[in-house]
Design an enzyme around this catalytic site. Sequence first.
Site, short mmCIF file in Angstrom:
data_model
loop_
_atom_site.label_atom_id
_atom_site.label_comp_id
_atom_site.label_asym_id
_atom_site.label_seq_id
_atom_site.Cartn_x
_atom_site.Cartn_y
_atom_site.Cartn_z
N ASP A 124 -2.29 -27.77 10.57
CA ASP A 124 -1.84 -27.38 11.90
C ASP A 124 -0.77 -28.33 12.43
O ASP A 124 0.10 -27.95 13.20
CB ASP A 124 -3.02 -27.28 12.88
CG ASP A 124 -2.74 -26.25 13.98
OD1 ASP A 124 -2.19 -25.19 13.65
OD2 ASP A 124 -3.05 -26.52 15.14
N GLU A 150 1.20 -32.80 22.15
CA GLU A 150 0.30 -32.36 21.10
C GLU A 150 0.56 -33.10 19.79
O GLU A 150 -0.37 -33.48 19.08
CB GLU A 150 0.48 -30.86 20.85
CG GLU A 150 -0.69 -30.05 21.36
CD GLU A 150 -0.30 -28.62 21.66
OE1 GLU A 150 0.35 -27.99 20.81
OE2 GLU A 150 -0.66 -28.14 22.76
N GLU A 192 -1.93 -15.50 11.83
CA GLU A 192 -3.05 -16.31 12.35
C GLU A 192 -4.30 -16.11 11.49
O GLU A 192 -5.01 -17.06 11.19
CB GLU A 192 -3.35 -15.95 13.81
CG GLU A 192 -2.29 -16.43 14.80
CD GLU A 192 -2.30 -17.95 15.03
OE1 GLU A 192 -3.38 -18.58 14.99
OE2 GLU A 192 -1.21 -18.51 15.25
#
Length: 256
Positions: A82, A123, A245
């Site tokens: 990710d 992030e 996804e």
Amino acid sequence: MLHRLLVHVLAEKNQFSEKICDKLPEISMETRRSPANKVPTIESWLRKHTLAYTGATGHLFIHSIRDGTLDLTLFKRWMEQDYIFERALVPFAASVLVKAWKASDDGSDMEAILGGMASLNDELAWFKNEASKWGISLSGIVPHDAIIRYCRFMESLMGLEVEYTVAITAVWAIQTVYHDGFIHCSEEDSKKPKELRETCKRWASDAFGDYCLSLQEIANMCLEKAPDDVVSKAEVVFLSVLEHEVEFWNMGYGKA
Ligand code: HMH
């Protein structure tokens, strides 16, 4: 690929569908600027593609975080991959920022996208910090095929020939699918391990939810004005995000 998505969705008929369906009228109330009596485009897609949508937000991987059954080595793999995805999201978001600057009538779209980019910056710092807690090195990670495909897809939307409406729809979908997925892990009865609390909070937070809603509002306004062929292109892009996804979570779950 769509076939695979549907097989996955049908095979894992999940418990979240009902909740997402319950949420839809609520979502449409929040989109304030569309003309009265007309269901905004995104809400109509969410109704039309509920099964595909909940296949992406209610994947087994998300279930297993929620139930506290996820093998933490899989979680570490998720974190590495990710991180690569998030880094690729930055140039994509930057390309959408340029389009917002050129296409939008007022400056508010650009500010919302810029705010999202500032969060992406936070992030990336969060990933580095979290990875060091888990003893993960974020340099030299080999991207999984699913990530390579997802990043290529984002890159394909970066060209100036891709309409702002299509690109902003993709940003909305990418962020909202994650938010709606992680929201399930933050429900009160969730048994997620304490090590994963921070992760779930990051994407399930109200602030991130507000950002997703502002993206939805911007995308709906663009779709409202767009010609039919552009709306169709945006719908295909939305479905492609759902497929990517699912592939991403399949990778995390060790299925691919
Ligand atoms: C795969 N989709 C994926 N990773 C993310 N971090 C997001 C969406 C949201 O930022």
